[in-house]
Design a protein around this motif. Sequence first.
Motif, PDB file in Angstrom:
ATOM      1  N   THR A 223      34.394  48.769  26.135  1.00  9.69           N
ATOM      2  CA  THR A 223      34.119  50.399  25.647  1.00  9.69           C
ATOM      3  C   THR A 223      33.012  50.171  24.340  1.00  9.69           C
ATOM      4  O   THR A 223      32.654  51.195  24.287  1.00  9.69           O
ATOM      5  N   MET A 224      33.577  49.434  23.399  1.00  7.93           N
ATOM      6  CA  MET A 224      31.814  49.622  22.249  1.00  7.93           C
ATOM      7  C   MET A 224      30.911  49.902  22.996  1.00  7.93           C
ATOM      8  O   MET A 224      29.576  50.519  23.320  1.00  7.93           O
ATOM      9  N   ILE A 225      30.251  48.586  24.278  1.00 15.73           N
ATOM     10  CA  ILE A 225      29.135  48.751  24.856  1.00 15.73           C
ATOM     11  C   ILE A 225      28.739  49.510  26.056  1.00 15.73           C
ATOM     12  O   ILE A 225      27.927  50.257  25.964  1.00 15.73           O
ATOM     13  N   GLU A 226      29.983  50.583  26.214  1.00 12.01           N
ATOM     14  CA  GLU A 226      30.033  51.611  26.987  1.00 12.01           C
ATOM     15  C   GLU A 226      29.641  52.685  25.464  1.00 12.01           C
ATOM     16  O   GLU A 226      28.270  53.520  26.457  1.00 12.01           O
TER      17      GLU A 226
ATOM     18  N   HIS B 273      21.744  57.439  13.475  1.00 13.66           N
ATOM     19  CA  HIS B 273      21.986  55.800  14.180  1.00 13.66           C
ATOM     20  C   HIS B 273      23.745  56.305  14.550  1.00 13.66           C
ATOM     21  O   HIS B 273      24.669  57.034  13.598  1.00 13.66           O
ATOM     22  N   ALA B 274      24.304  56.281  15.626  1.00 11.70           N
ATOM     23  CA  ALA B 274      25.547  56.028  15.774  1.00 11.70           C
ATOM     24  C   ALA B 274      26.730  54.899  15.409  1.00 11.70           C
ATOM     25  O   ALA B 274      26.059  53.379  15.393  1.00 11.70           O
ATOM     26  N   LEU B 275      28.122  55.205  14.380  1.00 12.58           N
ATOM     27  CA  LEU B 275      28.250  54.440  14.594  1.00 12.58           C
ATOM     28  C   LEU B 275      29.617  54.129  15.815  1.00 12.58           C
ATOM     29  O   LEU B 275      30.124  54.884  16.403  1.00 12.58           O
ATOM     30  N   ILE B 276      29.745  52.849  15.425  1.00 16.30           N
ATOM     31  CA  ILE B 276      30.150  52.066  17.575  1.00 16.30           C
ATOM     32  C   ILE B 276      31.340  51.261  16.448  1.00 16.30           C
ATOM     33  O   ILE B 276      31.153  50.167  16.077  1.00 16.30           O
TER      34      ILE B 276
ATOM     35  N   ALA C 247      24.973  56.310  23.390  1.00 20.55           N
ATOM     36  CA  ALA C 247      24.310  56.756  22.622  1.00 20.55           C
ATOM     37  C   ALA C 247      22.865  56.136  22.941  1.00 20.55           C
ATOM     38  O   ALA C 247      21.871  56.731  22.746  1.00 20.55           O
ATOM     39  N   ARG C 248      22.513  54.798  23.032  1.00 13.68           N
ATOM     40  CA  ARG C 248      21.016  55.138  23.928  1.00 13.68           C
ATOM     41  C   ARG C 248      20.568  56.455  24.428  1.00 13.68           C
ATOM     42  O   ARG C 248      19.804  56.529  25.058  1.00 13.68           O
ATOM     43  N   SER C 249      21.621  56.568  25.710  1.00 15.16           N
ATOM     44  CA  SER C 249      21.006  57.617  26.987  1.00 15.16           C
ATOM     45  C   SER C 249      20.511  58.801  26.471  1.00 15.16           C
ATOM     46  O   SER C 249      19.927  59.573  26.757  1.00 15.16           O
ATOM     47  N   ALA C 250      21.764  58.548  25.248  1.00 18.41           N
ATOM     48  CA  ALA C 250      21.471  60.742  24.376  1.00 18.41           C
ATOM     49  C   ALA C 250      20.073  60.224  23.846  1.00 18.41           C
ATOM     50  O   ALA C 250      20.175  61.335  23.473  1.00 18.41           O
ATOM     51  N   GLY C 251      19.710  59.231  23.658  1.00 18.26           N
ATOM     52  CA  GLY C 251      18.418  59.800  22.476  1.00 18.26           C
ATOM     53  C   GLY C 251      18.078  58.889  21.908  1.00 18.26           C
ATOM     54  O   GLY C 251      17.559  59.376  20.567  1.00 18.26           O
ATOM     55  N   LEU C 252      19.132  58.361  21.112  1.00 18.07           N
ATOM     56  CA  LEU C 252      19.639  58.657  19.869  1.00 18.07           C
ATOM     57  C   LEU C 252      18.512  57.232  19.118  1.00 18.07           C
ATOM     58  O   LEU C 252      18.457  55.953  20.013  1.00 18.07           O
TER      59      LEU C 252
END
Length: 240
Positions: free
Chosen positions: A74-77, A55-58, A82-87
């Motif tokens: 910026t955080m939405i991007e 899980h990535a901290l945003i 992170a979602r695109s990377a598959g986390l």
Amino acid sequence: MQVRLEVCVDSTEGMLAAVEGGADRIELCSALEVGGLTPSAGLIRRAAEMPVPVHALIRSRAGDFCFGADEVATMIEDIRAARSAGLAGIVIGAARPDGMLDDAALGAMIAAAEGMSVTLHRVFDLVPDFGAAVETAVRLGCERILTSGGALDALQGAEAIAAICGRAAGRIGILPAAGITSANVASLLAAAPVSEVHSACGRDVQMAQRAVDMDFCHPTRLTTDPAEVRALKEALLALG
């Protein structure tokens, strides 16, 4: 019931140490010395290769959690990346100037994280009303709340964590954090009915003196200790 272990790390080395020690999940960030910031694109790509959920901290900057519109954008991007990377998930938080959770900012970030697990981070520890914040987190669709019970560490906040668990009533997970080690986790679990815990499992590493003298870094840096990850995991297994 087996209590799961989430380990917070801020490097590829830390991720590998967490996996080696037996962590069930990783929270990935950068700059743990300021409480954690959004990890870099490179770290996120490496995280996608890990054999456990990450899980990535945003969090776009250090400081408080009152974010302006540009910071939220910026955080939405970052969430989309992170979602695109598959986390597997994200860890987020945002507050209004009165200390209450920022429903609008959180809702926008959660919408961008469609399909990912969402943890509300320790912004929760700053709210004026834990009960109201639990209800907001449930309504927004968060999966868990990361908290020390509003104290400097989870042991000091154990009574409050237990009360938060009671308010949650199984509708949302409560993830204790701050100061949890293999030596004290049994005391925490005796006080609070939780199914997972969060720890940095860290040890201090001395930094090069010249870098310290030039004010590039603090004298020590917290790094993930695989031995402490393993010891904490073994303590949880024994308690389970």
